[in-house]
Write an enzyme that holds these catalytic residues in place. Structure first.
Site, mmCIF file in Angstrom:
data_model
loop_
_atom_site.group_PDB
_atom_site.id
_atom_site.type_symbol
_atom_site.label_atom_id
_atom_site.label_comp_id
_atom_site.label_asym_id
_atom_site.label_seq_id
_atom_site.Cartn_x
_atom_site.Cartn_y
_atom_site.Cartn_z
ATOM 1 C CE LYS A 162 -1.985 -1.041 3.893
ATOM 2 N NZ LYS A 162 -1.311 -2.333 4.183
ATOM 3 N NE ARG A 175 -3.865 -1.164 9.672
ATOM 4 C CZ ARG A 175 -2.742 -0.598 9.198
ATOM 5 N NH1 ARG A 175 -2.645 0.693 9.080
ATOM 6 N NH2 ARG A 175 -1.731 -1.356 8.840
ATOM 7 N NE ARG A 213 7.335 -3.048 6.064
ATOM 8 C CZ ARG A 213 6.015 -2.864 6.149
ATOM 9 N NH1 ARG A 213 5.389 -2.162 5.211
ATOM 10 N NH2 ARG A 213 5.337 -3.397 7.138
ATOM 11 N NE ARG A 265 6.935 -0.847 10.238
ATOM 12 C CZ ARG A 265 5.824 -0.670 9.514
ATOM 13 N NH1 ARG A 265 5.891 -0.048 8.339
ATOM 14 N NH2 ARG A 265 4.669 -1.103 9.939
ATOM 15 N NE ARG A 267 1.826 -4.952 11.474
ATOM 16 C CZ ARG A 267 2.690 -4.408 10.621
ATOM 17 N NH1 ARG A 267 3.920 -4.864 10.533
ATOM 18 N NH2 ARG A 267 2.307 -3.417 9.852
HETATM 19 P P1 ADP Z 1 2.313 -1.783 3.206
HETATM 20 O O1 ADP Z 1 2.360 -0.278 3.125
HETATM 21 O O2 ADP Z 1 1.077 -2.355 2.576
HETATM 22 O O3 ADP Z 1 2.521 -2.304 4.610
HETATM 23 P P2 ADP Z 1 4.867 -1.694 1.759
HETATM 24 O O4 ADP Z 1 4.544 -0.764 0.633
HETATM 25 O O5 ADP Z 1 5.713 -1.131 2.865
HETATM 26 O O6 ADP Z 1 3.506 -2.361 2.365
HETATM 27 O O7 ADP Z 1 5.552 -3.005 1.140
HETATM 28 C C1 ADP Z 1 5.987 -4.068 1.984
HETATM 29 C C2 ADP Z 1 7.355 -4.582 1.516
HETATM 30 O O8 ADP Z 1 7.210 -5.249 0.266
HETATM 31 C C3 ADP Z 1 8.380 -3.467 1.301
HETATM 32 O O9 ADP Z 1 9.642 -3.948 1.672
HETATM 33 C C4 ADP Z 1 8.303 -3.190 -0.209
HETATM 34 O O10 ADP Z 1 9.553 -2.717 -0.710
HETATM 35 C C5 ADP Z 1 7.952 -4.573 -0.767
HETATM 36 N N1 ADP Z 1 7.042 -4.505 -1.927
HETATM 37 C C6 ADP Z 1 6.044 -3.620 -2.163
HETATM 38 N N2 ADP Z 1 5.405 -3.890 -3.335
HETATM 39 C C7 ADP Z 1 6.021 -5.007 -3.837
HETATM 40 C C8 ADP Z 1 5.837 -5.801 -5.018
HETATM 41 N N3 ADP Z 1 4.867 -5.519 -5.908
HETATM 42 N N4 ADP Z 1 6.652 -6.870 -5.194
HETATM 43 C C9 ADP Z 1 7.606 -7.178 -4.285
HETATM 44 N N5 ADP Z 1 7.845 -6.473 -3.168
HETATM 45 C C10 ADP Z 1 7.065 -5.398 -2.929
HETATM 46 P P1 AMP Z 2 1.337 0.576 8.879
HETATM 47 O O1 AMP Z 2 2.546 1.435 8.743
HETATM 48 O O2 AMP Z 2 0.163 1.067 8.052
HETATM 49 O O3 AMP Z 2 1.634 -0.889 8.648
HETATM 50 O O4 AMP Z 2 0.849 0.703 10.389
HETATM 51 C C1 AMP Z 2 1.676 0.283 11.462
HETATM 52 C C2 AMP Z 2 0.836 0.113 12.716
HETATM 53 O O5 AMP Z 2 0.245 1.375 13.098
HETATM 54 C C3 AMP Z 2 -0.357 -0.837 12.609
HETATM 55 O O6 AMP Z 2 0.020 -2.196 12.813
HETATM 56 C C4 AMP Z 2 -1.250 -0.314 13.749
HETATM 57 O O7 AMP Z 2 -0.783 -0.735 15.020
HETATM 58 C C5 AMP Z 2 -1.039 1.185 13.647
HETATM 59 N N1 AMP Z 2 -2.047 1.805 12.738
HETATM 60 C C6 AMP Z 2 -1.804 2.394 11.532
HETATM 61 N N2 AMP Z 2 -2.955 2.844 10.982
HETATM 62 C C7 AMP Z 2 -3.943 2.525 11.856
HETATM 63 C C8 AMP Z 2 -5.351 2.687 11.858
HETATM 64 N N3 AMP Z 2 -6.001 3.271 10.837
HETATM 65 N N4 AMP Z 2 -6.058 2.226 12.928
HETATM 66 C C9 AMP Z 2 -5.430 1.642 13.956
HETATM 67 N N5 AMP Z 2 -4.115 1.432 14.018
HETATM 68 C C10 AMP Z 2 -3.357 1.862 12.983
#
Ligand code: ADP
Ligand code: AMP
Length: 210
Positions: A13, A88, A123, A156, A167
């Site tokens: 995302k 969420r 990541r 992280r 999660r």
């Molecule tokens: P989210 O915001 O949904 O938690 P991220 O955008 O941080 O996810 O992506 C999670 C991990 O996967 C990151 O390390 C990112 O670089 C990698 N990633 C994102 N999109 C892709 C893809 N299409 N293919 C492979 N790896 C990806």
């Molecule tokens: P993210 O970076 O989107 O993966 O979010 C990291 C963490 O932040 C999540 O696992 C939750 O603990 C918290 N968080 C982020 N967005 C929300 C939301 N909309 N509602 C509740 N918790 C959130």
């Protein structure tokens, strides 16, 4: 254009939201980034949020909703925004509706659980600017160092395997119901998030319009 991103943690995302923000010139608002910035600054909100985040739980709606609703009132959201990680819960989606934010698209980045684990394990996040990379799929030029600002990269705390499992459970339980919710609203669009980042982005651009 008012857009929300749906999808499991690690589905991509944030990666896509940054690209969309750049192309369509709308602000990228990530609740996860806002909480992490608060943790870094040591604010009261950050201290409270960290307790939940470290356990893989959602931060309570009471701490999350007003933060987002206030952010959306800012001048830079006049022409739209891309929300990443919010809503969420159904209660958050209802709060967004009650704040008179009529959305154009809810984009679900669909990635099965088995791919999520390797996405999250690999990541890496920059301690300086928060940029994210992946050790295999999106590596930095110099290992362990951010391409954008030169600071150190870390895994992280909430990307450690034991927390990832929690999660994912929380996602299926509390966030996945939003897929049906937005299908009923009539704005749900699903993209195959297992493709390469560029292909996922092209699929999204086809939906949003060039
Ligand atoms: P989210 O915001 O949904 O938690 P991220 O955008 O941080 O996810 O992506 C999670 C991990 O996967 C990151 O390390 C990112 O670089 C990698 N990633 C994102 N999109 C892709 C893809 N299409 N293919 C492979 N790896 C990806
Ligand atoms: P993210 O970076 O989107 O993966 O979010 C990291 C963490 O932040 C999540 O696992 C939750 O603990 C918290 N968080 C982020 N967005 C929300 C939301 N909309 N509602 C509740 N918790 C959130």
């Amino acid at each position: 254009m008012k857009i929300i991103m749906l999808g499991a943690p690690g589905a991509g995302k944030g990666t896509q939201a940054k690209m969309i923000s750049k192309k369509y010139e709308i602000p990228h608002i990530s609740t996860g980034d806002i909480f992490r910035a608060n943790i870094k600054e040591g604010t009261e909100l950050g201290k409270k949020a960290k307790e939940y985040m470290d356990q893989g739980l959602l931060v309570p709606d009471e701490l999350t909703v007003d933060l987002v609703v206030d952010r959306l009132q800012k001048e830079d959201c006049k022409n739209g925004f891309i929300l990443d990680g919010f809503p969420r819960t159904i209660a958050q989606a209802e709060a967004l509706k009650n704040a008179n934010q009529s959305l154009d698209f809810a984009i679900d980045v669909n990635v099965p659980d088995e791919n999520i684990i390797s996405r999250m394990e690999g990541r890496r996040a920059c301690v300086g600017c928060g940029a994210t990379y992946h050790v295999v799929y999106n590596p930095t030029k110099v290992e362990g160092i951010c391409d954008a600002c030169g600071k150190e990269l870390i895994l992280r705390d909430d990307d450690k395997p034991e927390t990832v499992k929690k999660r994912l459970d929380v996602y299926h339980d509390q966030t996945q119901p939003l897929i049906d919710y937005y299908a009923n609203v009539g704005i749900l669009k699903t993209v195959d998030g297992t493709q390469d980042m560029e292909d996922v982005f092209n699929a999204i651009v086809t939906i949003l319009g060039a």
